[in-house]
Write a protein that holds these residues in place. Sequence first.
Motif, short mmCIF file in Angstrom:
data_model
loop_
_atom_site.label_atom_id
_atom_site.label_comp_id
_atom_site.label_asym_id
_atom_site.label_seq_id
_atom_site.Cartn_x
_atom_site.Cartn_y
_atom_site.Cartn_z
N GLY A 1 -37.90 -44.32 29.60
CA GLY A 1 -38.77 -45.15 30.42
C GLY A 1 -38.62 -44.72 31.87
O GLY A 1 -37.65 -44.06 32.23
N SER B 1 -46.71 -46.91 23.53
CA SER B 1 -45.30 -46.53 23.64
C SER B 1 -44.57 -46.78 22.33
O SER B 1 -43.67 -46.03 21.94
CB SER B 1 -44.61 -47.30 24.76
OG SER B 1 -45.13 -46.90 26.00
N TYR C 1 -44.60 -47.78 32.86
CA TYR C 1 -43.83 -47.18 31.77
C TYR C 1 -42.37 -47.61 31.81
O TYR C 1 -41.49 -46.95 31.27
CB TYR C 1 -43.94 -45.64 31.82
CG TYR C 1 -45.34 -45.15 31.60
CD1 TYR C 1 -45.78 -44.79 30.33
CD2 TYR C 1 -46.25 -45.06 32.65
CE1 TYR C 1 -47.07 -44.35 30.11
CE2 TYR C 1 -47.56 -44.63 32.44
CZ TYR C 1 -47.95 -44.28 31.17
OH TYR C 1 -49.24 -43.85 30.95
N LEU D 1 -39.77 -46.97 23.91
CA LEU D 1 -40.17 -46.12 25.03
C LEU D 1 -40.63 -44.76 24.53
O LEU D 1 -40.33 -44.35 23.42
CB LEU D 1 -38.98 -45.92 25.98
CG LEU D 1 -38.33 -47.20 26.51
CD1 LEU D 1 -37.02 -46.86 27.20
CD2 LEU D 1 -39.26 -47.92 27.47
#
Lengths: 94, 527
Positions: free
Chosen positions: B300, B329, B316, B296
């Motif tokens: 996230g 990411s 996301y 992430l």
Amino acid sequence: MGKTRYDWFGKGSAGVLCGLGLAVAVSGLFAWLGPGGLYAPNKFQLNMWLMSPIWLGVISFCFLFRSGLRAWLWLGGANALAFVGLYACRHFLS
Amino acid sequence: MRTEVIRIYKTVHTWAGILTGLVLFIAFYAGAITVFKEPLERWIAPPNHSIRAPLTQMHELITQTLSARPDAGKEFTLHLGDEEHVPARLTWQKKTDGDVFWSTAIAQDGSLQIARIHPSGLARFVDMIHRTGGIPGNSEIGEHFMGVVAMLYGVALISGLIVLLPSLARNFLALRLGTKLKRIWLDAHNLIGVASFPFHLVMALSAVVFAFHDHLYDIQDAVVYAGKLKPIMKADSPFSAVKQDPQPAAMLPPDMLLARVKSLSPAFEPVMMQYRDAGTRGASVRVSGNDPRYMLRGKGFLVMSPVSGEILNTDYFPGRQDLWNAPVSAIFALHFASFGGDTVRWCYFFLGLAGAFLFYSGNRLWIETRSRDGRDKSAVQRRSTRFMAALTVGVCFGCISGISLTIVAGKWLHGHVADVDAWHKGIYYAVFLGSIAWAFLRDSQKAAVELLFLAAATTAAIPLTTLLAWVLPSLGMWVNDSPAAIGVDVVALAGALALLRMMRYRARNNVGNRYPLPVGEGWGEGI
């Protein structure tokens, strides 16, 4: 076999400038021709991230050329090809 | 590979390295600490007596806050955790007041409490040193400077590998201790450089983007997208489905919204909820949190409507990132260590410290090579060697001492000065610049021992401050006894002992000079 020369300014400038040009053009070709085309959702970030390895790669390896002139000719040529392709994409695909 | 190519790349490596090594030392040392930014925030957070409303009371808290302070509705945050550094359950920030935070809580009698709070800027300052190399002033200038440094760093990495490739199999695991000093530095530099090469490559590539992304987007917008990038960016925004609508509307309680997030992913641990345009039909809430199973960008998140409860965007959200978002990411996560939880954070902490050592060893190698080299005995060379020796000692140990002392000062100065954050900066720069001046004024070998002692002492002061606060509560300092906060003390103690060991090693080598130098020309011995 000719001797590999230092040619710091010639090779270095080719690496930095042609490297940036190649990074824009190649990432641009990927943006247009890669999976999903220009408008694939969320693709624009990866397109931008591609520039960093290409640019740094060219700057790092440009000293392998035998002279500054050769660096400019090869990298300049690669730029010309890539930009022709990119402008063809912009012209025919948009 | 041809020897000329190796020779050229050796020069490239030396120049790229010597120009950037010290800035990179600072960036990596401060970066290793920034991996544990949250524990540092928890260590420094002053005792907090605000009452944290239980999750079931949060709806009441929002309703009361919005009726008392409608200006908070534009943007406010609910903090779901109960850790020391969480200032209150609900906070918002008035843009006009700069970094001033306002918070609310519900008192025991059910009335609303609103108070101004000043969270410590310490961890943010260490992060700023990491991102800018400690260049003061406008952080944009520092970040651009770091971008150029990162490019040279990338060149230094590739050129170093090219130089080493032909003899890699022979030299990689060789650590010829006890032979010539230069050999030891070279072996250590090579070993760490090759072993952590992928880590450093990721750092260089990502740091260039972090510094220059705005410019790279601008160039691509003009050349690739023919000026159409802005609408593409807008369409891909996680808030693109949120439509502004000022009509008043009732919002669902936060615990109900969190239940919806949980049904989407039970493993996701929400940490905060950021509301926008609360109380209107166009309201949105961004729920961010952790899931160590996924890579992430820090945390996230997903975006939902607090009015309808509909989940609007999961681009996301861990496990829901698409083909294009997931790899980007992943690069962020590989830079921030935001995957795999504490195990990966510890790995990154040590990789960061090893990186700092890599740059220090590179400079030592440069100094060692020149002070040993019989060919270069000109006065100019000697001056440049002495200059680098003093600068290396001053910058590296000054950075360590400066960060340690500014951490300690956070507790000692709390309540005694008006603006602790300004003191954090002042103390860091005073110690950092003072150490450099000291290294230049003194013989740099002696200065190295003294500055290593200062670094060890200031770092030991971190756990000592905690101990003192615990033994003498009358000092007005506090002890946060969570494992994360105590962990900071333990790590600082270990760091202080390691620095003390380095100091003794260096002092011993200075005395028992194996390669004695003329008096007053001490620039090259010991660690």
